[in-house]
Design a protein around this motif. Structure first.
Motif, PDB file in Angstrom:
ATOM      1  N   SER A   3     -37.891 -19.683 -37.455  1.00 17.17           N
ATOM      2  CA  SER A   3     -38.383 -18.717 -36.475  1.00 17.17           C
ATOM      3  C   SER A   3     -39.643 -18.055 -37.028  1.00 17.17           C
ATOM      4  O   SER A   3     -39.675 -17.627 -38.190  1.00 17.17           O
ATOM      5  N   ALA A   4     -40.678 -17.963 -36.198  1.00  9.54           N
ATOM      6  CA  ALA A   4     -41.924 -17.317 -36.629  1.00  9.54           C
ATOM      7  C   ALA A   4     -41.671 -15.861 -37.005  1.00  9.54           C
ATOM      8  O   ALA A   4     -42.354 -15.309 -37.871  1.00  9.54           O
ATOM      9  N   LEU A   5     -40.667 -15.239 -36.378  1.00  2.23           N
ATOM     10  CA  LEU A   5     -40.332 -13.850 -36.703  1.00  2.23           C
ATOM     11  C   LEU A   5     -39.859 -13.711 -38.149  1.00  2.23           C
ATOM     12  O   LEU A   5     -39.985 -12.646 -38.747  1.00  2.23           O
ATOM     13  N   ARG A   7     -41.068 -15.744 -40.563  1.00  5.38           N
ATOM     14  CA  ARG A   7     -42.146 -16.239 -41.432  1.00  5.38           C
ATOM     15  C   ARG A   7     -43.500 -15.677 -41.009  1.00  5.38           C
ATOM     16  O   ARG A   7     -44.480 -16.402 -40.901  1.00  5.38           O
ATOM     17  N   LEU A   8     -43.556 -14.383 -40.774  1.00  6.73           N
ATOM     18  CA  LEU A   8     -44.806 -13.736 -40.388  1.00  6.73           C
ATOM     19  C   LEU A   8     -45.873 -13.902 -41.468  1.00  6.73           C
ATOM     20  O   LEU A   8     -47.067 -13.815 -41.188  1.00  6.73           O
ATOM     21  N   ASP A   9     -45.440 -14.181 -42.696  1.00  8.97           N
ATOM     22  CA  ASP A   9     -46.371 -14.406 -43.802  1.00  8.97           C
ATOM     23  C   ASP A   9     -47.215 -15.664 -43.600  1.00  8.97           C
ATOM     24  O   ASP A   9     -48.251 -15.826 -44.241  1.00  8.97           O
ATOM     25  N   LEU A  10     -46.794 -16.553 -42.711  1.00  5.85           N
ATOM     26  CA  LEU A  10     -47.529 -17.782 -42.435  1.00  5.85           C
ATOM     27  C   LEU A  10     -48.583 -17.599 -41.344  1.00  5.85           C
ATOM     28  O   LEU A  10     -49.279 -18.546 -41.002  1.00  5.85           O
ATOM     29  N   LEU A  11     -48.679 -16.404 -40.775  1.00  3.83           N
ATOM     30  CA  LEU A  11     -49.538 -16.175 -39.620  1.00  3.83           C
ATOM     31  C   LEU A  11     -50.702 -15.237 -39.936  1.00  3.83           C
ATOM     32  O   LEU A  11     -50.573 -14.342 -40.756  1.00  3.83           O
ATOM     33  N   ALA A  12     -51.825 -15.436 -39.233  1.00  3.11           N
ATOM     34  CA  ALA A  12     -52.925 -14.474 -39.322  1.00  3.11           C
ATOM     35  C   ALA A  12     -52.412 -13.126 -38.801  1.00  3.11           C
ATOM     36  O   ALA A  12     -51.498 -13.082 -37.970  1.00  3.11           O
ATOM     37  N   ASP A  13     -52.976 -12.042 -39.267  1.00  2.00           N
ATOM     38  CA  ASP A  13     -52.499 -10.707 -38.897  1.00  2.00           C
ATOM     39  C   ASP A  13     -52.382 -10.471 -37.390  1.00  2.00           C
ATOM     40  O   ASP A  13     -51.326 -10.020 -36.924  1.00  2.00           O
ATOM     41  N   PRO A  14     -53.424 -10.773 -36.582  1.00  2.00           N
ATOM     42  CA  PRO A  14     -53.263 -10.520 -35.140  1.00  2.00           C
ATOM     43  C   PRO A  14     -52.191 -11.410 -34.503  1.00  2.00           C
ATOM     44  O   PRO A  14     -51.536 -11.003 -33.538  1.00  2.00           O
ATOM     45  N   VAL A  15     -51.983 -12.584 -35.060  1.00  2.00           N
ATOM     46  CA  VAL A  15     -50.955 -13.496 -34.550  1.00  2.00           C
ATOM     47  C   VAL A  15     -49.577 -12.942 -34.870  1.00  2.00           C
ATOM     48  O   VAL A  15     -48.686 -12.930 -34.016  1.00  2.00           O
ATOM     49  N   ALA A  16     -49.402 -12.452 -36.090  1.00  2.00           N
ATOM     50  CA  ALA A  16     -48.124 -11.858 -36.488  1.00  2.00           C
ATOM     51  C   ALA A  16     -47.785 -10.658 -35.595  1.00  2.00           C
ATOM     52  O   ALA A  16     -46.643 -10.503 -35.150  1.00  2.00           O
ATOM     53  N   THR A  17     -48.781  -9.844 -35.287  1.00  2.00           N
ATOM     54  CA  THR A  17     -48.567  -8.690 -34.407  1.00  2.00           C
ATOM     55  C   THR A  17     -48.117  -9.157 -33.023  1.00  2.00           C
ATOM     56  O   THR A  17     -47.163  -8.618 -32.458  1.00  2.00           O
ATOM     57  N   SER A  18     -48.777 -10.174 -32.490  1.00  2.00           N
ATOM     58  CA  SER A  18     -48.430 -10.711 -31.174  1.00  2.00           C
ATOM     59  C   SER A  18     -47.016 -11.287 -31.155  1.00  2.00           C
ATOM     60  O   SER A  18     -46.237 -11.019 -30.236  1.00  2.00           O
ATOM     61  N   VAL A  19     -46.675 -12.069 -32.172  1.00  2.00           N
ATOM     62  CA  VAL A  19     -45.341 -12.679 -32.254  1.00  2.00           C
ATOM     63  C   VAL A  19     -44.269 -11.595 -32.348  1.00  2.00           C
ATOM     64  O   VAL A  19     -43.230 -11.678 -31.702  1.00  2.00           O
ATOM     65  N   ARG A  20     -44.549 -10.565 -33.135  1.00  2.00           N
ATOM     66  CA  ARG A  20     -43.604  -9.448 -33.260  1.00  2.00           C
ATOM     67  C   ARG A  20     -43.395  -8.769 -31.904  1.00  2.00           C
ATOM     68  O   ARG A  20     -42.277  -8.464 -31.517  1.00  2.00           O
ATOM     69  N   GLN A  21     -44.488  -8.539 -31.162  1.00  2.00           N
ATOM     70  CA  GLN A  21     -44.396  -7.878 -29.855  1.00  2.00           C
ATOM     71  C   GLN A  21     -43.627  -8.729 -28.848  1.00  2.00           C
ATOM     72  O   GLN A  21     -42.847  -8.200 -28.063  1.00  2.00           O
ATOM     73  N   LEU A  22     -43.849 -10.039 -28.857  1.00  2.00           N
ATOM     74  CA  LEU A  22     -43.139 -10.918 -27.927  1.00  2.00           C
ATOM     75  C   LEU A  22     -41.655 -10.995 -28.266  1.00  2.00           C
ATOM     76  O   LEU A  22     -40.826 -11.151 -27.385  1.00  2.00           O
ATOM     77  N   ASP A  24     -39.684 -13.284 -29.456  1.00  2.00           N
ATOM     78  CA  ASP A  24     -39.055 -14.444 -28.824  1.00  2.00           C
ATOM     79  C   ASP A  24     -38.675 -15.448 -29.915  1.00  2.00           C
ATOM     80  O   ASP A  24     -39.541 -16.047 -30.550  1.00  2.00           O
ATOM     81  N   ALA A  25     -37.387 -15.623 -30.120  1.00  2.00           N
ATOM     82  CA  ALA A  25     -36.883 -16.500 -31.189  1.00  2.00           C
ATOM     83  C   ALA A  25     -37.236 -17.973 -30.964  1.00  2.00           C
ATOM     84  O   ALA A  25     -37.081 -18.788 -31.866  1.00  2.00           O
ATOM     85  N   ARG A  26     -37.727 -18.312 -29.757  1.00  2.00           N
ATOM     86  CA  ARG A  26     -38.108 -19.708 -29.491  1.00  2.00           C
ATOM     87  C   ARG A  26     -39.422 -20.092 -30.157  1.00  2.00           C
ATOM     88  O   ARG A  26     -39.765 -21.268 -30.219  1.00  2.00           O
ATOM     89  N   ILE A  27     -40.171 -19.112 -30.660  1.00  2.00           N
ATOM     90  CA  ILE A  27     -41.431 -19.405 -31.349  1.00  2.00           C
ATOM     91  C   ILE A  27     -41.099 -19.750 -32.796  1.00  2.00           C
ATOM     92  O   ILE A  27     -40.546 -18.928 -33.525  1.00  2.00           O
TER      93      ILE A  27
END
Length: 169
Positions: A3-5, A7-22, A24-27
């Motif tokens: 789940s991207a939630l 592994r936020l360490d694998l994402l660019a900062d604005p992407v991590a913020t977006s994934v956190r806001q969404l 959604d465990a499907r990401i």
């Protein structure tokens, strides 16, 4: 894939913020060799079907001296209809791919990793109908060392997302 939630360490900062806001465990997120971030190289090395990958390209156009940006999300097997669908949507005389340096600076993402997640709040995110309908797609993560895997439906829930028929040709 995790789940991207988680592994936020694998994402660019604005992407991590977006994934956190969404929230959604499907990401999903997966780490990759950064030398293989370009779609064709990634698909060949990892055995991922090209038709299940989506590219996010930054387009710019001018109207009355104002530069208007948009992100276009299309299947990797297609090309964005920049001078038709995108030009009309942005209401500009001419639209073209934004220069790489501008795209990188404005998105705070790495070239080759630009993704529809975490884009500037005032940009429309134009999504091809085929992308929206896809059960699962590989997209960028904002950095070259990882990829996101997501249902196309999740992309339609992004802020400023608009599904357009015929965006990808």
């Amino acid at each position: 894939m995790t789940s991207a939630l988680e592994r936020l360490d694998l994402l660019a900062d604005p992407v991590a913020t977006s994934v956190r806001q969404l929230d959604d465990a499907r990401i999903g997120a997966t780490e990759i060799d950064p030398e293989l971030a370009d779609t064709a190289a990634f698909c060949e090395k990892y055995g991922s079907p090209l038709e299940l990958s989506a590219n996010c390209v930054v387009v710019a156009g001018k109207r009355a001296g104002e530069v208007r940006y948009a992100a276009c999300v299309i299947l990797a097997t297609t090309r964005a209809d920049v001078n038709g669908v995108v030009k009309r949507r942005l209401d500009v005389r001419k639209a073209s791919f934004a220069p790489m340096d501008d795209a990188v600076e404005l998105t705070s993402m790495e070239y080759g990793g630009i993704t529809p997640f975490g884009l500037p709040a005032d940009w429309p995110v134009l999504i091809d109908q085929e992308v929206a309908n896809a059960p699962a797609l590989v997209v960028g993560s904002g950095v070259r060392r990882s990829k996101l895997i997501t249902p196309g439906e999740v992309l339609t829930n992004l802020p400023n997302a608009e599904v357009l028929e015929g965006l990808g040709r």
